[in-house]
Design an enzyme around this catalytic site. Structure first.
Site, PDB file in Angstrom:
ATOM      1  N   CYS A 113       6.856  36.012   9.413  1.00 19.23           N
ATOM      2  CA  CYS A 113       7.311  34.616  10.379  1.00 19.23           C
ATOM      3  C   CYS A 113       8.214  33.746   9.757  1.00 19.23           C
ATOM      4  O   CYS A 113       8.782  32.827  10.466  1.00 19.23           O
ATOM      5  CB  CYS A 113       6.036  34.027  10.787  1.00 19.23           C
ATOM      6  N   HIS A 252       6.315  26.608  12.678  1.00 22.68           N
ATOM      7  CA  HIS A 252       5.953  27.861  13.225  1.00 22.68           C
ATOM      8  C   HIS A 252       4.875  27.747  14.359  1.00 22.68           C
ATOM      9  O   HIS A 252       3.889  27.213  13.858  1.00 22.68           O
ATOM     10  CB  HIS A 252       5.660  28.803  12.006  1.00 22.68           C
ATOM     11  N   ASN A 282       2.564  33.467  19.375  1.00 31.16           N
ATOM     12  CA  ASN A 282       3.052  33.522  18.220  1.00 31.16           C
ATOM     13  C   ASN A 282       4.350  34.570  18.217  1.00 31.16           C
ATOM     14  O   ASN A 282       4.006  35.964  18.537  1.00 31.16           O
ATOM     15  CB  ASN A 282       2.295  33.794  17.143  1.00 31.16           C
TER      16      ASN A 282
HETATM   17  O1  UT7 Z   1       2.294  33.943  12.040  1.00 31.31           O
HETATM   18  C1  UT7 Z   1       1.193  34.224  11.169  1.00 31.31           C
HETATM   19  C2  UT7 Z   1       0.214  34.898  11.830  1.00 31.31           C
HETATM   20  N1  UT7 Z   1      -0.880  34.589  11.863  1.00 31.31           N
HETATM   21  C3  UT7 Z   1      -1.598  33.443  12.008  1.00 31.31           C
HETATM   22  O2  UT7 Z   1      -0.992  32.475  12.129  1.00 31.31           O
HETATM   23  C4  UT7 Z   1      -3.024  33.541  12.225  1.00 31.31           C
HETATM   24  C5  UT7 Z   1      -3.975  32.301  11.369  1.00 31.31           C
HETATM   25  N2  UT7 Z   1      -5.169  32.408  11.683  1.00 31.31           N
HETATM   26  C6  UT7 Z   1      -5.598  31.861  13.038  1.00 31.31           C
HETATM   27  O3  UT7 Z   1      -4.904  31.512  13.686  1.00 31.31           O
HETATM   28  C7  UT7 Z   1      -7.192  31.980  13.048  1.00 31.31           C
HETATM   29  O4  UT7 Z   1      -7.740  32.716  11.975  1.00 31.31           O
HETATM   30  C8  UT7 Z   1      -7.542  33.134  14.436  1.00 31.31           C
HETATM   31  C9  UT7 Z   1      -7.085  32.369  15.618  1.00 31.31           C
HETATM   32  C10 UT7 Z   1      -6.999  34.574  13.975  1.00 31.31           C
HETATM   33  C11 UT7 Z   1      -9.114  33.148  14.321  1.00 31.31           C
HETATM   34  O5  UT7 Z   1      -9.684  32.094  14.501  1.00 31.31           O
HETATM   35  P1  UT7 Z   1     -10.966  31.649  13.381  1.00 31.31           P
HETATM   36  O6  UT7 Z   1     -11.386  30.300  13.946  1.00 31.31           O
HETATM   37  O7  UT7 Z   1     -10.515  31.840  12.127  1.00 31.31           O
HETATM   38  O8  UT7 Z   1     -12.072  32.735  13.844  1.00 31.31           O
HETATM   39  P2  UT7 Z   1     -12.837  34.031  13.135  1.00 31.31           P
HETATM   40  O9  UT7 Z   1     -11.785  35.342  12.508  1.00 31.31           O
HETATM   41  O10 UT7 Z   1     -13.602  33.306  11.939  1.00 31.31           O
HETATM   42  O11 UT7 Z   1     -13.719  34.605  13.953  1.00 31.31           O
HETATM   43  C12 UT7 Z   1     -14.912  33.598  14.714  1.00 31.31           C
HETATM   44  C13 UT7 Z   1     -15.401  34.569  15.812  1.00 31.31           C
HETATM   45  C14 UT7 Z   1     -15.703  36.061  15.037  1.00 31.31           C
HETATM   46  O12 UT7 Z   1     -17.136  36.314  15.741  1.00 31.31           O
HETATM   47  P3  UT7 Z   1     -18.438  36.207  14.826  1.00 31.31           P
HETATM   48  O13 UT7 Z   1     -18.250  37.269  13.397  1.00 31.31           O
HETATM   49  O14 UT7 Z   1     -18.399  34.752  14.433  1.00 31.31           O
HETATM   50  O15 UT7 Z   1     -19.313  36.748  15.802  1.00 31.31           O
HETATM   51  C15 UT7 Z   1     -14.890  36.909  15.780  1.00 31.31           C
HETATM   52  O16 UT7 Z   1     -15.191  38.175  15.935  1.00 31.31           O
HETATM   53  O17 UT7 Z   1     -14.615  34.692  16.792  1.00 31.31           O
HETATM   54  C16 UT7 Z   1     -14.711  36.367  17.265  1.00 31.31           C
HETATM   55  N3  UT7 Z   1     -13.305  36.464  17.753  1.00 31.31           N
HETATM   56  C17 UT7 Z   1     -13.152  36.518  19.098  1.00 31.31           C
HETATM   57  N4  UT7 Z   1     -13.778  36.178  20.174  1.00 31.31           N
HETATM   58  C18 UT7 Z   1     -13.325  36.222  21.255  1.00 31.31           C
HETATM   59  C19 UT7 Z   1     -12.090  36.925  17.131  1.00 31.31           C
HETATM   60  N5  UT7 Z   1     -11.128  37.149  18.125  1.00 31.31           N
HETATM   61  C20 UT7 Z   1     -11.654  36.935  19.196  1.00 31.31           C
HETATM   62  C21 UT7 Z   1     -11.225  37.030  20.465  1.00 31.31           C
HETATM   63  N6  UT7 Z   1     -12.061  36.369  21.511  1.00 31.31           N
HETATM   64  N7  UT7 Z   1      -9.746  37.163  20.921  1.00 31.31           N
END
Ligand code: UT7
Length: 329
Positions: A113, A252, A282
């Protein structure tokens, strides 16, 4: 001093809109979760028969028009993408042919990115050295083509689009400084496993769904928060500016929580940061390019403004640019 400056800007977004509600029908997610955790409401999705070069061409033609430049006058085309039309030839060569840039060299650049800002830094060097006068830098992606539509961790995040910038020489303002970096120890936080020399495409890799984006969201989030601030401060120092001098930050567009944290750490007001993430998601290396073109269209950048671009992405990489905007060479 001969510097590079942006004299043309353009963007293209495929018309098809996919909302969070649409995603609710595909994976186990909710509009509420996506908005709360990412800030995204919708994204654009390219048609099946639309390639990355198709988006790049539209954005490029707009940028050339703004710069009042004929395609034959281009010396170099750089396309930044993680979704090239194919492994080779470079997508930049396909763009070069189709826009009629018959005198231009062309190559692709891949820095996740951060790629568009990396591309601007490369294009700027060619101009500052005096080797070239007119360079087109494009960030273009069709991430929908490498998205696993069964993986809720990633499919809610990404969108398609392209942005482009024409770089020309100036003796006033333009690109003041760049800060680029990488930390390859984070390579396995964001990647597409198969299709390269390490794991060539096979029936097995297709069956194992290894031709899609895979991401460890948390480590990338932490890396982003840390590097957005550090790269911004480093590039400002190189440009002999402070955060008080910034008129507009174009970060970004990955997550509004990441953008908010950067804004607070840099002590900027809300209207000093450009955000279009809710509408577009994104778009990887297209994101800063599209946001910059939009910011220009919306009158958010005036001649003489100090504009800060900052990005992070797969690699892991980061890139920042400090610009004293001067479109009148
Ligand atoms: O351009 C570079 C590319 N990437 C990025 O910039 C991504 C950077 N990271 C992020 O933006 C965040 O880490 C995310 C948005 C991807 C995830 O947010 P988070 O607050 O870090 O959530 P998490 O991965 O810790 O997940 C929290 C919970 C999990 O459930 P449990 O394990 O706590 O039961 C996930 O399974 O949210 C769950 N989860 C979802 N729930 C509903 C993950 N994706 C989803 C979803 N809908 N789409």
């Amino acid at each position: 001093m001969r510097r590079a400056t942006i004299t043309g800007w353009g963007k293209y977004l495929p018309p098809n809109v996919m909302t969070n509600k649409d995603l609710e029908k595909i994976v186990d997610t909710t509009d509420e979760w996506i908005q709360k955790r990412t800030g995204i409401k919708k994204r654009r999705i390219a048609d099946e028969d639309t390639a990355t070069s198709d988006l790049a061409i539209e954005a490029s033609q707009e940028a050339l028009e703004k710069a009042n430049l004929d395609p034959e006058e281009l010396d170099l085309i750089i396309v930044s993408t993680v979704t090239p039309d194919m492994a080779f030839p470079a997508t930049a060569c396909i763009v070069q042919d189709k826009i009629g840039a018959s005198n231009a060299a062309a190559f692709d650049l891949e820095a996740g990115c951060s790629g568009f800002v990396y591309g601007l830094s490369v294009g700027a060097q060619f101009i500052e050295s005096g080797l070239y006068d007119n360079v087109l830098v494009i960030g273009a992606e069709t991430l929908s083509k490498i998205t696993d539509w069964e993986d809720r961790n990633t499919c809610v995040l990404f969108g398609d689009g392209a942005g482009a910038a024409v770089l020309q020489a100036t003796d006033k303002g333009g690109f003041l400084a760049f800060d680029l970096g990488s930390d390859g120890s984070g390579a396995n936080a964001l990647y597409m496993e198969a299709g390269g020399s390490a794991k060539p495409a096979s029936l097995e890799t297709v069956k194992n769904k290894q031709h899609y984006i895979r991401m460890e969201g948390n480590p990338v989030f932490k890396f982003a928060v840390k590097t957005m601030k550090r790269a911004s401060l480093d590039v400002l120092e190189k440009a002999e500016l402070t955060t008080d001098d910034i008129n507009l930050l174009i970060p970004h567009q990955a997550n509004t929580r990441i953008i908010k944290s950067a804004r607070r750490r840099l002590k900027l007001d809300e209207d000093e940061v450009y955000v279009n993430l809710p509408e577009l998601g994104n778009t990887s290396s297209a994101s800063v390019a599209i946001a910059m073109a939009e910011a220009k269209e919306n009158g958010k950048i005036k001649n003489g403004d100090n504009v800060l671009l900052v990005a992070f992405g797969a690699g892991l990489t980061w890139a920042a640019a400090a610009i004293e905007w001067n479109e009148n060479i």
